[in-house]
Write a protein that holds these residues in place. Structure first.
Motif, PDB file in Angstrom:
ATOM      1  N   GLU A  13       1.313  -1.078   0.292  1.00 51.45           N
ATOM      2  CA  GLU A  13      -0.260   0.284  -0.157  1.00 51.45           C
ATOM      3  C   GLU A  13       0.733   1.300  -0.121  1.00 51.45           C
ATOM      4  N   LEU A  14       2.088   1.296   0.955  1.00 51.45           N
ATOM      5  CA  LEU A  14       3.032   2.801   0.580  1.00 51.45           C
ATOM      6  C   LEU A  14       3.045   2.577  -0.650  1.00 51.45           C
ATOM      7  N   ILE A  15       3.860   1.547  -1.056  1.00 53.93           N
ATOM      8  CA  ILE A  15       4.531   1.542  -2.612  1.00 53.93           C
ATOM      9  C   ILE A  15       3.029   2.064  -3.418  1.00 53.93           C
ATOM     10  N   GLU A  16       2.187   1.965  -3.757  1.00 53.35           N
ATOM     11  CA  GLU A  16       1.380   2.931  -4.447  1.00 53.35           C
ATOM     12  C   GLU A  16       1.212   4.338  -3.758  1.00 53.35           C
ATOM     13  N   TYR A  17       1.198   4.652  -3.040  1.00 50.97           N
ATOM     14  CA  TYR A  17       0.893   5.875  -2.450  1.00 50.97           C
ATOM     15  C   TYR A  17       2.036   6.876  -3.079  1.00 50.97           C
ATOM     16  N   HIS A  18       3.034   6.499  -3.235  1.00 50.50           N
ATOM     17  CA  HIS A  18       3.807   7.051  -3.571  1.00 50.50           C
ATOM     18  C   HIS A  18       3.941   6.481  -5.426  1.00 50.50           C
ATOM     19  N   ARG A  19       3.853   5.622  -6.221  1.00 46.32           N
ATOM     20  CA  ARG A  19       3.589   5.279  -6.985  1.00 46.32           C
ATOM     21  C   ARG A  19       2.487   5.343  -8.017  1.00 46.32           C
ATOM     22  N   ARG A  20       1.714   5.813  -7.013  1.00 50.14           N
ATOM     23  CA  ARG A  20       0.290   7.352  -7.686  1.00 50.14           C
ATOM     24  C   ARG A  20       1.046   8.339  -8.505  1.00 50.14           C
ATOM     25  N   PRO A  21       1.619   9.159  -7.179  1.00 44.64           N
ATOM     26  CA  PRO A  21       1.911  10.422  -7.966  1.00 44.64           C
ATOM     27  C   PRO A  21       2.710  10.634  -8.859  1.00 44.64           C
ATOM     28  N   ALA A  22       3.712   9.646  -8.548  1.00 45.58           N
ATOM     29  CA  ALA A  22       5.495   9.483  -8.867  1.00 45.58           C
ATOM     30  C   ALA A  22       4.325   9.068 -10.583  1.00 45.58           C
ATOM     31  N   ALA A  23       3.684   8.405 -11.130  1.00 48.11           N
ATOM     32  CA  ALA A  23       3.116   7.776 -12.478  1.00 48.11           C
ATOM     33  C   ALA A  23       2.711   9.370 -12.899  1.00 48.11           C
ATOM     34  N   GLY A  24       1.608  10.282 -12.142  1.00 48.54           N
ATOM     35  CA  GLY A  24       1.117  11.378 -12.341  1.00 48.54           C
ATOM     36  C   GLY A  24       2.274  12.616 -12.911  1.00 48.54           C
ATOM     37  N   GLY A  25       3.135  12.272 -12.962  1.00 48.51           N
ATOM     38  CA  GLY A  25       4.229  13.367 -13.292  1.00 48.51           C
ATOM     39  C   GLY A  25       5.134  14.441 -12.465  1.00 48.51           C
ATOM     40  N   VAL A  26       4.402  14.444 -10.935  1.00 51.03           N
ATOM     41  CA  VAL A  26       5.531  14.997  -9.943  1.00 51.03           C
ATOM     42  C   VAL A  26       7.395  14.561 -10.464  1.00 51.03           C
ATOM     43  N   GLY A  27       8.342  15.958  -9.703  1.00 49.19           N
ATOM     44  CA  GLY A  27       9.098  15.304 -10.093  1.00 49.19           C
ATOM     45  C   GLY A  27       9.771  14.395  -9.200  1.00 49.19           C
ATOM     46  N   MET A  28       9.831  15.030  -7.621  1.00 48.08           N
ATOM     47  CA  MET A  28       9.997  13.587  -6.473  1.00 48.08           C
ATOM     48  C   MET A  28       8.851  13.365  -5.558  1.00 48.08           C
ATOM     49  N   THR A  29       9.184  12.444  -5.403  1.00 48.28           N
ATOM     50  CA  THR A  29       7.773  12.600  -4.353  1.00 48.28           C
ATOM     51  C   THR A  29       8.829  12.278  -3.054  1.00 48.28           C
ATOM     52  N   THR A  30       7.746  12.855  -1.806  1.00 47.50           N
ATOM     53  CA  THR A  30       8.468  12.177  -0.298  1.00 47.50           C
ATOM     54  C   THR A  30       8.189  10.727   0.548  1.00 47.50           C
ATOM     55  N   VAL A  31       8.666  10.416   0.937  1.00 46.32           N
ATOM     56  CA  VAL A  31       7.758   8.659   1.834  1.00 46.32           C
ATOM     57  C   VAL A  31       8.362   9.668   3.647  1.00 46.32           C
ATOM     58  N   ALA A  32       6.454   9.988   3.545  1.00 45.58           N
ATOM     59  CA  ALA A  32       6.978   9.629   5.641  1.00 45.58           C
ATOM     60  C   ALA A  32       6.048   9.161   6.424  1.00 45.58           C
ATOM     61  N   TYR A  33       6.419   8.912   6.839  1.00 44.08           N
ATOM     62  CA  TYR A  33       8.091   9.383   7.837  1.00 44.08           C
ATOM     63  C   TYR A  33       9.006   8.937   8.560  1.00 44.08           C
ATOM     64  N   LEU A  61      -3.160  14.101  -3.033  1.00 43.02           N
ATOM     65  CA  LEU A  61      -3.981  13.173  -2.393  1.00 43.02           C
ATOM     66  C   LEU A  61      -5.300  12.892  -2.933  1.00 43.02           C
ATOM     67  N   ARG A  62      -6.126  14.096  -3.729  1.00 38.94           N
ATOM     68  CA  ARG A  62      -7.172  14.165  -4.513  1.00 38.94           C
ATOM     69  C   ARG A  62      -6.775  13.547  -5.884  1.00 38.94           C
ATOM     70  N   GLU A  63      -5.664  14.151  -6.642  1.00 34.86           N
ATOM     71  CA  GLU A  63      -6.310  13.512  -7.893  1.00 34.86           C
ATOM     72  C   GLU A  63      -4.418  13.094  -7.646  1.00 34.86           C
ATOM     73  N   PRO A  64      -3.683  12.494  -8.021  1.00 32.14           N
ATOM     74  CA  PRO A  64      -1.970  11.919  -8.119  1.00 32.14           C
ATOM     75  C   PRO A  64      -1.939  12.370  -9.208  1.00 32.14           C
ATOM     76  N   ASP A  65      -2.936  12.199 -10.879  1.00 26.90           N
ATOM     77  CA  ASP A  65      -2.175  12.623 -12.112  1.00 26.90           C
ATOM     78  C   ASP A  65      -2.679  13.753 -12.144  1.00 26.90           C
ATOM     79  N   LEU A  66      -2.500  14.995 -11.128  1.00 29.78           N
ATOM     80  CA  LEU A  66      -2.574  16.395 -11.667  1.00 29.78           C
ATOM     81  C   LEU A  66      -1.365  17.332 -12.227  1.00 29.78           C
TER      82      LEU A  66
END
Length: 394
Positions: free
Chosen positions: A45-65, A355-360
């Motif tokens: 679940e944690l991996i998918e939490y960060h994979r989604r915004p990564a696939a959605g175009g962010v330059g970097m995602t931050t694992v917390a905490y 959180l609302r739109e990982p692909d924003l």
């Protein structure tokens, strides 16, 4: 004095350098505790939490905490950096890299914000304080504790490198341990860690230096620094600029992410928008539930939301520093990102909107006038206890 702003602001969607790292754009998924690591280790679940915004175009995602010590967790389900965590963290970083994004580990020690009842360990602070959520008193940190925690940050950074992270973000905000030492309201010590700003900042400066000495330029190092605590008698902008200038001149960090508020004393000062008191109370057993319902509006004070609500504070740092700065707070639209670039900030950080739109970001890239669907209702905040998500998404 800071350097003059460039004649033309950079494109927020173009590649950018952060220390030794090149990001595909200047948009960072800010750290938001994910609430999906019940054994303090990486889950699918944690991996998918960060994979989604990564696939959605962010330059970097931050694992917390990623806590640097077991007592440094706000609750027992948070990851703490140790050898057993490396295989899972490596799976996570590989998944994010496969989507073309970089990944950072937010690491720190929660200090007085830690839930001692949950972790089963005493929470550390500059002195004795009462945490109303854990219903426990903190233990004053000794010089030995401070040395241990400082070394633990360096070790956690080394583990981040081994785990494939591209960056670490050191947590100096929200009255976590280093931030609580910075606060003249919380830190009433009479020794070398209290009193003057130089003494109160020793913990933060020492941690940053230890991390840099450990990892060098192998990964980027950022710090999340409170501009102000948002409480009377707390840490404020003028002192924060002095702390930031020392971090800049020392070469300890590659960029600062500017934040505000106290998780202990005034948490909504960072978030702005609605304060979901009833929903927060429902996550706790009695008697905490009743206490939150009765006193919640005093602790969770609501502040009006507007785009880029921390910009006015952050502009003072931009005028005083040469160091790359990351603007946080109410950034949901392309025009706000462009404003941040025009004001001289090098990066922007987003949380609730993703959180609302990982692909924003992918949608904004395709259509710059795309409007975020985030309503800033803050109903995502109480979901940290069951898996952080936007409850408005079907």
């Amino acid at each position: 004095m800071a350097k003059p702003l460039p004649h033309q602001a950079p494109d927020v969607l173009a590649p950018a350098e952060l220390g030794p790292l090149t990001l595909r754009n200047r948009i960072i998924k800010a750290a938001t505790f994910e609430g999906c690591t019940p054994d303090a280790l990486v889950t699918d679940e944690l991996i998918e939490y960060h994979r989604r915004p990564a696939a959605g175009g962010v330059g970097m995602t931050t694992v917390a905490y990623c806590a640097v010590a077991p007592e440094g967790r706000t609750e027992r389900g948070q990851i703490w950096m140790r050898p057993e965590a490396i295989p899972g963290l490596r799976r996570l970083t590989d998944a994010v890299h496969a989507e073309g994004a970089a990944v950072s580990a937010q690491m720190g020690h929660a200090g007085p914000v830690a839930d001692a009842k949950s972790t089963g360990l005493p929470a550390l602070a500059p002195g004795r304080l009462f945490n109303p959520l854990s219903m426990r008193m903190t233990r004053p940190a000794t010089p030995h504790d401070i040395d241990r925690v400082t070394r633990a940050h360096a070790e956690a950074a080394r583990i981040a490198v081994e785990s494939g992270f591209d960056a670490v973000e050191i947590h100096f905000g929200h009255n976590y341990l280093a931030s609580s030492f910075l606060s003249p309201k919380i830190n009433r010590r009479k020794d070398d860690y209290g009193g003057s700003l130089d003494h109160r900042a020793r913990v933060a400066w020492g941690i940053a230096r230890a991390v840099r000495d450990e990892v060098g330029d192998r990964i980027a190092i950022t710090a999340k620094l409170n501009m102000k605590d948002g409480v009377r008698g707390g840490f404020g902008i003028e002192e924060s600029i002095q702390v930031a200038r020392r971090l800049q001149d020392d070469g300890s960090v590659d960029a600062l992410q500017l934040t505000a508020g106290s998780s202990l004393l005034n948490p909504m000062y960072l978030f702005r928008g609605d304060a979901p008191v009833k929903e927060f109370a429902a996550q706790f057993p009695q008697p905490q539930r009743l206490g939150i319902r009765l006193a919640g509006k005093q602790v969770l004070r609501a502040y009006p939301y507007r785009e880029a609500y921390l910009l006015e504070f952050a502009q003072r740092f931009r005028a005083a520093l040469d160091l790359p700065l990351i603007l946080l707070g109410g950034i949901t639209h392309r025009e706000t990102m462009d404003l941040a670039m025009a004001e001289g900030f090098q990066f922007v950080a987003m949380a609730r909107a993703l959180l609302r739109e990982p692909d924003l970001i992918a949608r904004i890239t395709a259509a710059p006038d795309t409007a975020s669907q985030c309503t800033h209702c803050n109903l995502c905040m109480p979901t940290i206890y069951t898996g952080t998500h936007c409850p408005l998404v079907p």
